[in-house]
Design an enzyme around this catalytic site. Sequence first.
Site, short mmCIF file in Angstrom:
data_model
loop_
_atom_site.label_atom_id
_atom_site.label_comp_id
_atom_site.label_asym_id
_atom_site.label_seq_id
_atom_site.Cartn_x
_atom_site.Cartn_y
_atom_site.Cartn_z
N SER A 288 -7.47 3.94 -1.11
CA SER A 288 -7.64 3.23 0.16
C SER A 288 -9.10 3.10 0.53
CB SER A 288 -6.93 4.01 1.27
OG SER A 288 -7.31 3.53 2.55
N TYR B 14 -5.49 11.99 5.79
CA TYR B 14 -4.92 10.98 4.87
C TYR B 14 -6.00 10.49 3.91
CZ TYR B 14 -3.96 6.23 3.35
OH TYR B 14 -3.84 5.09 2.60
N LYS C 271 -6.73 10.94 -0.36
CA LYS C 271 -6.96 9.82 -1.29
C LYS C 271 -8.25 10.05 -2.08
CE LYS C 271 -3.39 7.24 -0.48
NZ LYS C 271 -2.38 7.02 -1.53
C1 WQD Z 1 -6.86 -2.86 12.32
C2 WQD Z 1 -7.64 -3.39 13.53
C3 WQD Z 1 -7.81 -1.83 15.33
C4 WQD Z 1 -3.55 -1.87 16.33
C5 WQD Z 1 -6.00 1.24 8.31
C6 WQD Z 1 -5.44 2.61 8.02
C7 WQD Z 1 -4.57 2.55 6.87
C8 WQD Z 1 -5.22 1.85 5.72
C9 WQD Z 1 -5.86 0.54 6.13
C10 WQD Z 1 -4.12 2.22 3.67
C11 WQD Z 1 -8.56 -2.33 14.10
C12 WQD Z 1 -7.02 -3.07 15.75
C13 WQD Z 1 -4.76 -2.14 15.71
C14 WQD Z 1 -3.36 -2.25 17.69
C15 WQD Z 1 -5.57 -3.15 17.73
N1 WQD Z 1 -4.21 1.56 4.79
N2 WQD Z 1 -5.74 -2.77 16.41
N3 WQD Z 1 -4.38 -2.90 18.33
O1 WQD Z 1 -7.62 0.87 11.56
O2 WQD Z 1 -8.29 -0.68 9.68
O3 WQD Z 1 -6.91 1.37 9.29
O4 WQD Z 1 -6.69 0.76 7.18
O5 WQD Z 1 -4.80 3.08 3.29
O6 WQD Z 1 -3.38 1.83 7.25
O7 WQD Z 1 -6.54 3.43 7.75
O8 WQD Z 1 -5.93 -0.64 10.41
O9 WQD Z 1 -4.13 -2.02 11.38
O10 WQD Z 1 -4.64 0.25 12.44
O11 WQD Z 1 -6.24 -1.66 12.72
O12 WQD Z 1 -6.48 -3.71 18.34
O13 WQD Z 1 -2.27 -2.04 18.32
O14 WQD Z 1 -6.73 -3.75 14.56
O15 WQD Z 1 -8.70 -1.44 16.37
O16 WQD Z 1 -9.74 -2.96 14.54
P1 WQD Z 1 -7.28 0.20 10.27
P2 WQD Z 1 -5.14 -0.99 11.76
#
Ligand code: WQD
Length: 322
Positions: free
Chosen positions: A116, A140, A144
């Site tokens: 990841s 997590y 990884k």
């Molecule tokens: C994306 C953007 C939030 C929810 C994930 C995890 C993990 C990894 C990929 C595998 C961010 C914004 C989110 C909401 C929002 N996968 N958001 N409102 O944070 O990049 O992390 O990366 O390993 O799944 O680490 O993904 O989808 O949680 O957030 O505004 O209700 O959407 O602030 O900018 P993230 P995310």
Amino acid sequence: MTVLVTGGAGYIGSHTVRALVAQGRDVVVLDSLELGHKSRVGNVPFVEGNISDAKIIDKVCRKFEVSEVIHFAAYKAVGESMEQPLRYYNNNVAGTIALVRALMANGVEKIVFSSSAAVYGNPDHVPVTEDAPLRPESVYAETKAIVEKFLSSCESIGLRSVSLRYFNAAGASADATIGEDWSMSQNLVPLVMKALLGFSGPLNVFGNDYPTPDGTCTRDYIHVEDLAAAHIKALDYLNGGGKTLACNVGTGIATSVLEVISIAEQVSGQKVPHIISSRRAGDPVSVFADPTLARALLGWKANHDLRDIIGSAWKWHSSSAK
Ligand code: WQD
């Protein structure tokens, strides 16, 4: 010669199983069904079990003549991992060590690992290249990063691996027959779909005061079918004699939260109910990939754009929501 897919009843695993079968590869899926859905596997040979059970791995390797492995099976909820470090290390790290021990005892020495971009934490520079420092910020992500190191160390005893560092996986199969289970995800795209379909209240946009064009965080959203294709390219690379490698799997394009919302409104013809709320602790401003290495060494690049991603997610969730 068969590909063993651990976690093949999961979101990305099931899309990869489909892609392997479409290429005429023999596949067997091992999944504990703790998080996966057997319905996603169709009529592909399936064994219910845990990656740490050496007896099951021995049996599967012998019965199906396993020659290589794609290893998805892991716990992946970032927030949960902070509350349950023992469970995450036991499953993601100790489980992988037991799996690799059993695989090597059966002469299986090629593995593609589901890693990841979370291993980078909050990168100093974007786009992120593979030589960026690994600074995991969750249990997590730590698991990884540790498994990547473990696999790399095993090259000295004959194991060759490709660790694929996924950026933000999203979307669903083009025919909308498999997709993400939104009950197990706190990621943006499934939550946008929930708000669109009225299965939740308004989406919280975690902050719009970031130093980005529209004030919301940017990420690299990658279609799950592009991700699946990357795994097959990684197997081909190993079968061509490729050395152990870790590489980014992303589009190289930074997309903001509000851009995701805008595309979702266009493909659905509906407004996404949302409110601007406070920033989420730990959110990097911007994380997106430099995908050069995967292109150069695996011959892989993303083909789907954001509209494909969000459109496939909409088709899946609007047809399967319950
Ligand atoms: C994306 C953007 C939030 C929810 C994930 C995890 C993990 C990894 C990929 C595998 C961010 C914004 C989110 C909401 C929002 N996968 N958001 N409102 O944070 O990049 O992390 O990366 O390993 O799944 O680490 O993904 O989808 O949680 O957030 O505004 O209700 O959407 O602030 O900018 P993230 P995310």
